[in-house]
Scaffold this motif. Structure first.
Motif, PDB file in Angstrom:
ATOM      1  N   TYR A  38       0.873  -4.996  -3.722  1.00 39.29           N
ATOM      2  CA  TYR A  38       0.568  -3.517  -3.498  1.00 39.29           C
ATOM      3  C   TYR A  38       1.513  -3.875  -2.455  1.00 39.29           C
ATOM      4  CZ  TYR A  38      -1.468  -0.100  -0.660  1.00 39.29           C
ATOM      5  OH  TYR A  38      -1.713   0.946   0.328  1.00 39.29           O
ATOM      6  N   TYR A  39       1.191  -4.588  -1.446  1.00 38.94           N
ATOM      7  CA  TYR A  39       2.609  -4.662   0.245  1.00 38.94           C
ATOM      8  C   TYR A  39       3.930  -4.017  -0.358  1.00 38.94           C
ATOM      9  CZ  TYR A  39      -1.296  -5.329   2.643  1.00 38.94           C
ATOM     10  OH  TYR A  39      -3.075  -5.544   3.395  1.00 38.94           O
ATOM     11  N   GLU A  41       5.368  -2.798  -2.583  1.00 38.90           N
ATOM     12  CA  GLU A  41       5.545  -1.732  -3.471  1.00 38.90           C
ATOM     13  C   GLU A  41       5.727  -0.952  -2.808  1.00 38.90           C
ATOM     14  OE1 GLU A  41       2.009  -0.831  -6.328  1.00 38.90           O
ATOM     15  OE2 GLU A  41       2.633  -2.338  -7.839  1.00 38.90           O
ATOM     16  N   GLN A  42       4.446  -0.465  -1.225  1.00 38.29           N
ATOM     17  CA  GLN A  42       4.550   0.156  -0.156  1.00 38.29           C
ATOM     18  C   GLN A  42       6.293  -0.388   0.774  1.00 38.29           C
ATOM     19  OE1 GLN A  42       2.125   2.416   0.159  1.00 38.29           O
ATOM     20  NE2 GLN A  42       2.020   1.657  -2.073  1.00 38.29           N
ATOM     21  N   LYS A  43       6.312  -1.312   0.610  1.00 41.06           N
ATOM     22  CA  LYS A  43       7.750  -1.521   1.529  1.00 41.06           C
ATOM     23  C   LYS A  43       8.289  -1.042   0.758  1.00 41.06           C
ATOM     24  CE  LYS A  43       6.195  -5.746   3.675  1.00 41.06           C
ATOM     25  NZ  LYS A  43       6.132  -6.969   3.865  1.00 41.06           N
ATOM     26  N   ARG A  45       8.464   1.151  -0.769  1.00 41.74           N
ATOM     27  CA  ARG A  45       8.519   3.657  -0.706  1.00 41.74           C
ATOM     28  C   ARG A  45       9.019   3.341   0.731  1.00 41.74           C
ATOM     29  NH1 ARG A  45       5.071   6.132  -4.507  1.00 41.74           N
ATOM     30  NH2 ARG A  45       4.356   7.985  -2.619  1.00 41.74           N
ATOM     31  N   LEU A  91      -1.234   4.371   5.635  1.00 42.12           N
ATOM     32  CA  LEU A  91      -1.643   4.036   4.423  1.00 42.12           C
ATOM     33  C   LEU A  91      -2.174   4.741   4.392  1.00 42.12           C
ATOM     34  CD1 LEU A  91       0.820   0.768   2.978  1.00 42.12           C
ATOM     35  CD2 LEU A  91       1.975   2.995   2.666  1.00 42.12           C
ATOM     36  N   TYR A  97      -3.894   5.716  -0.041  1.00 42.56           N
ATOM     37  CA  TYR A  97      -3.301   3.997  -0.341  1.00 42.56           C
ATOM     38  C   TYR A  97      -1.787   4.475  -1.235  1.00 42.56           C
ATOM     39  CZ  TYR A  97      -7.784   3.567   1.222  1.00 42.56           C
ATOM     40  OH  TYR A  97      -9.165   4.113   1.385  1.00 42.56           O
ATOM     41  N   GLN A  98      -1.029   5.692  -0.805  1.00 40.29           N
ATOM     42  CA  GLN A  98       1.115   4.882  -1.118  1.00 40.29           C
ATOM     43  C   GLN A  98       1.100   5.976  -0.249  1.00 40.29           C
ATOM     44  OE1 GLN A  98       2.075   3.754  -3.897  1.00 40.29           O
ATOM     45  NE2 GLN A  98      -0.197   3.167  -4.108  1.00 40.29           N
ATOM     46  N   PHE A  99       2.347   5.369   0.459  1.00 38.95           N
ATOM     47  CA  PHE A  99       3.183   5.846   2.422  1.00 38.95           C
ATOM     48  C   PHE A  99       3.692   6.709   0.828  1.00 38.95           C
ATOM     49  CE2 PHE A  99       7.455   5.851   4.117  1.00 38.95           C
ATOM     50  CZ  PHE A  99       7.319   5.963   4.626  1.00 38.95           C
TER      51      PHE A  99
END
Length: 130
Positions: A38-39, A41-43, A45, A91, A97-99
């Protein structure tokens, strides 16, 4: 006879505790793996956001990832090897919880940020239409 029953009972309890410990350790590792995914994926984004919204963007360095006790997560870092150009990406639940956008940043970061920024959703939609 009683000693045999007690010994068997102790052995069964020991086996149960060992099996339970192994099971919970596996579950914990699985949770940590999903959290790391998850982290990551957010990085990605955040990198996409920086690529489109930061002037002369070269790279981003992440310095901290933590859970916010009130709502969501926070990922901190800086851009272009300039520690003074730092930011914190939030987030939140209302964004699933998506950037989407950088919410807090330093003055140096503000100076290299484009005047009209686009959210990650807008960027992805734009890329899809190309």
């Amino acid at each position: 006879m009683n000693k045999k029953i007690i010994l068997i009972f102790i052995i069964l309890i020991s086996i149960g505790l060992i099996v339970g410990g192994v099971y919970f350790k596996m579950k914990y590792e699985e949770k940590k793996e999903k959290e790391q995914q998850y982290y990551n994926e957010q990085k990605e984004r955040i990198r996409l956001y920086m690529k489109y919204n930061v002037k002369k963007y070269k790279d981003v360095t992440f310095t901290n990832v933590e859970e916010n006790p009130l709502d969501g997560y926070e990922i901190s870092g800086y851009v272009n090897h300039n520690k003074k150009a730092h930011f914190t990406a939030h987030l939140r639940l209302n964004e699933n919880y998506q950037f989407q956008d950088v919410l807090s940043y330093s003055e140096d970061f503000e100076n290299i940020l484009s005047k009209s920024t686009k959210s990650v959703s807008e960027i992805k939609k734009e890329e899809k239409n190309k």
